[in-house]
Design a protein around this motif. Structure first.
Motif, mmCIF file in Angstrom:
data_model
loop_
_atom_site.group_PDB
_atom_site.id
_atom_site.type_symbol
_atom_site.label_atom_id
_atom_site.label_comp_id
_atom_site.label_asym_id
_atom_site.label_seq_id
_atom_site.Cartn_x
_atom_site.Cartn_y
_atom_site.Cartn_z
ATOM 1 N N PHE A 194 -1.501 1.504 -4.910
ATOM 2 C CA PHE A 194 -0.757 0.146 -4.556
ATOM 3 C C PHE A 194 0.192 -0.119 -5.496
ATOM 4 O O PHE A 194 0.365 0.118 -6.546
ATOM 5 C CB PHE A 194 -1.875 -0.891 -4.706
ATOM 6 C CG PHE A 194 -3.255 -0.674 -3.916
ATOM 7 C CD1 PHE A 194 -3.184 -1.118 -2.449
ATOM 8 C CD2 PHE A 194 -4.277 -0.134 -4.214
ATOM 9 C CE1 PHE A 194 -3.851 -0.810 -1.655
ATOM 10 C CE2 PHE A 194 -5.254 0.306 -3.508
ATOM 11 C CZ PHE A 194 -5.222 -0.385 -1.933
ATOM 12 N N THR A 205 -3.072 -1.691 4.499
ATOM 13 C CA THR A 205 -3.892 -0.217 4.471
ATOM 14 C C THR A 205 -4.153 0.318 5.843
ATOM 15 O O THR A 205 -4.440 1.466 6.079
ATOM 16 C CB THR A 205 -5.040 -0.232 3.468
ATOM 17 O OG1 THR A 205 -5.965 -1.538 4.110
ATOM 18 C CG2 THR A 205 -4.995 -0.528 2.244
ATOM 19 N N THR A 206 -4.399 -0.713 6.874
ATOM 20 C CA THR A 206 -4.706 -0.238 8.207
ATOM 21 C C THR A 206 -3.450 0.592 9.000
ATOM 22 O O THR A 206 -3.598 1.193 9.989
ATOM 23 C CB THR A 206 -5.188 -1.537 9.001
ATOM 24 O OG1 THR A 206 -3.907 -2.248 9.156
ATOM 25 C CG2 THR A 206 -6.324 -2.405 8.317
ATOM 26 N N THR A 253 -7.835 4.544 -6.152
ATOM 27 C CA THR A 253 -7.998 5.404 -4.733
ATOM 28 C C THR A 253 -7.430 6.819 -4.983
ATOM 29 O O THR A 253 -6.755 6.924 -5.692
ATOM 30 C CB THR A 253 -7.505 4.475 -3.654
ATOM 31 O OG1 THR A 253 -7.982 5.157 -2.355
ATOM 32 C CG2 THR A 253 -6.126 4.255 -3.822
ATOM 33 N N LEU A 313 -4.258 7.504 0.817
ATOM 34 C CA LEU A 313 -3.827 6.267 0.345
ATOM 35 C C LEU A 313 -3.629 6.703 -1.116
ATOM 36 O O LEU A 313 -4.549 6.842 -1.636
ATOM 37 C CB LEU A 313 -4.711 5.170 0.476
ATOM 38 C CG LEU A 313 -4.541 3.693 -0.086
ATOM 39 C CD1 LEU A 313 -3.302 3.061 0.500
ATOM 40 C CD2 LEU A 313 -5.607 2.846 0.121
ATOM 41 N N PHE A 371 1.209 5.259 0.655
ATOM 42 C CA PHE A 371 0.639 6.181 1.557
ATOM 43 C C PHE A 371 1.304 7.829 1.129
ATOM 44 O O PHE A 371 2.547 7.712 0.940
ATOM 45 C CB PHE A 371 0.725 6.050 3.169
ATOM 46 C CG PHE A 371 -0.226 4.877 3.469
ATOM 47 C CD1 PHE A 371 -1.500 4.876 3.709
ATOM 48 C CD2 PHE A 371 0.699 3.592 3.848
ATOM 49 C CE1 PHE A 371 -2.150 3.861 4.226
ATOM 50 C CE2 PHE A 371 -0.023 2.565 4.122
ATOM 51 C CZ PHE A 371 -1.418 2.865 4.365
ATOM 52 N N TRP A 386 3.825 -2.349 11.592
ATOM 53 C CA TRP A 386 3.376 -3.304 10.652
ATOM 54 C C TRP A 386 3.893 -4.670 11.019
ATOM 55 O O TRP A 386 3.136 -5.829 10.874
ATOM 56 C CB TRP A 386 3.928 -2.954 8.978
ATOM 57 C CG TRP A 386 4.076 -3.551 8.020
ATOM 58 C CD1 TRP A 386 4.977 -4.072 7.049
ATOM 59 C CD2 TRP A 386 2.728 -4.542 7.488
ATOM 60 N NE1 TRP A 386 4.213 -4.855 6.262
ATOM 61 C CE2 TRP A 386 3.063 -5.008 6.211
ATOM 62 C CE3 TRP A 386 1.504 -4.606 8.247
ATOM 63 C CZ2 TRP A 386 2.153 -5.635 5.492
ATOM 64 C CZ3 TRP A 386 0.507 -5.377 7.177
ATOM 65 C CH2 TRP A 386 0.953 -6.018 5.971
ATOM 66 N N SER A 419 0.860 -1.142 -0.026
ATOM 67 C CA SER A 419 -0.095 -0.053 0.130
ATOM 68 C C SER A 419 1.037 1.474 -0.062
ATOM 69 O O SER A 419 1.892 1.279 0.793
ATOM 70 C CB SER A 419 -0.860 0.019 1.057
ATOM 71 O OG SER A 419 -1.879 -1.080 1.293
ATOM 72 N N GLY A 445 -2.132 3.073 7.935
ATOM 73 C CA GLY A 445 -2.607 4.358 7.624
ATOM 74 C C GLY A 445 -2.941 5.074 9.060
ATOM 75 O O GLY A 445 -2.640 6.188 9.334
ATOM 76 N N GLU A 446 -3.951 4.354 9.500
ATOM 77 C CA GLU A 446 -4.593 5.010 10.800
ATOM 78 C C GLU A 446 -3.840 5.063 11.805
ATOM 79 O O GLU A 446 -3.820 6.121 12.710
ATOM 80 C CB GLU A 446 -5.762 4.174 10.987
ATOM 81 C CG GLU A 446 -7.031 3.930 10.449
ATOM 82 C CD GLU A 446 -7.601 2.403 10.223
ATOM 83 O OE1 GLU A 446 -7.572 2.165 11.242
ATOM 84 O OE2 GLU A 446 -7.958 2.102 9.177
ATOM 85 N N SER A 462 -4.470 -6.067 6.862
ATOM 86 C CA SER A 462 -4.285 -5.250 5.740
ATOM 87 C C SER A 462 -3.187 -4.316 5.943
ATOM 88 O O SER A 462 -3.402 -3.671 6.904
ATOM 89 C CB SER A 462 -5.389 -5.107 4.880
ATOM 90 O OG SER A 462 -4.888 -3.849 4.050
#
Ligand SMILES: *[C@@H]1O[C@H](CO)[C@@H](O)[C@H](O)[C@H]1NC(C)=O
Ligand SMILES: *[C@@H]1O[C@H](CO)[C@@H](O)[C@H](O)[C@H]1NC(C)=O
Length: 227
Positions: free
Chosen positions: A128, A114-115, A150, A125, A82, A104, A80, A117-118, A112
């Motif tokens: 990919f 992508t989580t 996205t 985002l 960012f 990570w 992913s 990011g939070e 995933s």
């Protein structure tokens, strides 16, 4: 009958919903970002203009065991991407890949990328990174950075780059653990003309493997500079 009171209450809850909607992530000018390339090498050359995008990649490098050598060989990667343009002028920029890797690496395999990011203040985002069959020769795999699904470029079918490796150097620190730094040139797509993978954290496979063993995925993070 739909009373005025009821209408008012519906309207005010709609207003609440609108104000509670998350703001679009901030995007900044990436062009002042510079790569921290090691001195004493001339393989990876920074372009003279600033980058169009600077991304944090969070993902996995995949490997298969080559039975002839009992060594792992690369079979692509998935990550992913960012946007880190708003960190460019802050102290956090230098080590964002290390901070991201700490978060990570402890997530269970099913969670995933992508989580992540939070956990990093919700940067946008951008898209990919993954591999596709080589679009020119049809044999082997080519890396792709794809912003079409996205964010700002969603729906823009040309917002990708497929690239070919032009140069690689061992990671300046801990190259047994951290994957190589790369320079890649455009083969297809209008997102960028060059991609650099730098500031890599982890991603290298174990030094040997048992023939017939399963493929493995090794978590990594890095920065990607797109020019
Ligand atoms: C890499 O491995 C992950 C699982 O760890 C899988 O989801 C992904 O499809 C694999 N990608 C490639 C290119 O092998
Ligand atoms: C490992 O990955 C390669 C390339 O994606 C694939 O051809 C092969 O079937 C995989 N091997 C195993 C044991 O899953």
């Amino acid at each position: 009958m739909f009373s005025a009171m009821k209408l008012l209450s519906v309207l005010s809850s709609a207003a609440l919903l609108v104000s509670a909607a998350p703001a679009a992530p901030k995007v900044c000018d990436a062009s002042a970002a510079t790569m921290n390339l090691p001195a004493g090498q001339s393989l990876i050359v920074a372009p003279t203009t600033g980058p169009k995008f600077v991304a944090l990649g969070v993902g996995v490098q995949n490997y298969t065991c080559d039975a002839a050598t009992s060594k792992y060989t690369s079979v692509g990667a998935v990550a992913s991407l960012f946007d880190i343009s708003c960190l460019v002028k802050t102290p956090a920029f230098a080590n964002i890949q290390t901070v991201a890797q700490m978060a990570w690496s402890v997530l269970p395999p099913k969670v995933s990328a992508t989580t992540i990011g939070e956990k990093l203040g919700a940067p946008a985002l951008l898209g990919f990174h993954y591999f596709i069959p080589n679009p020119i020769t049809g044999t082997g795999l080519s890396p792709k950075w794809d912003f079409t699904s996205t964010g700002k470029f969603k729906g823009d079918a040309s917002a990708f780059i497929v690239a070919a490796k032009a140069a690689n150097i061992a990671a300046p620190q801990d190259s047994a653990k951290n994957v190589d730094w790369l320079m890649l040139n455009n083969v297809q797509g209008s997102l960028a003309t060059q991609v650099f993978r730098v500031d890599t954290v982890n991603g290298q496979p174990p030094t040997s493997c048992t023939p017939g063993s399963a493929n493995i995925s090794v978590k990594y993070t890095s920065k990607y500079f797109l020019y």
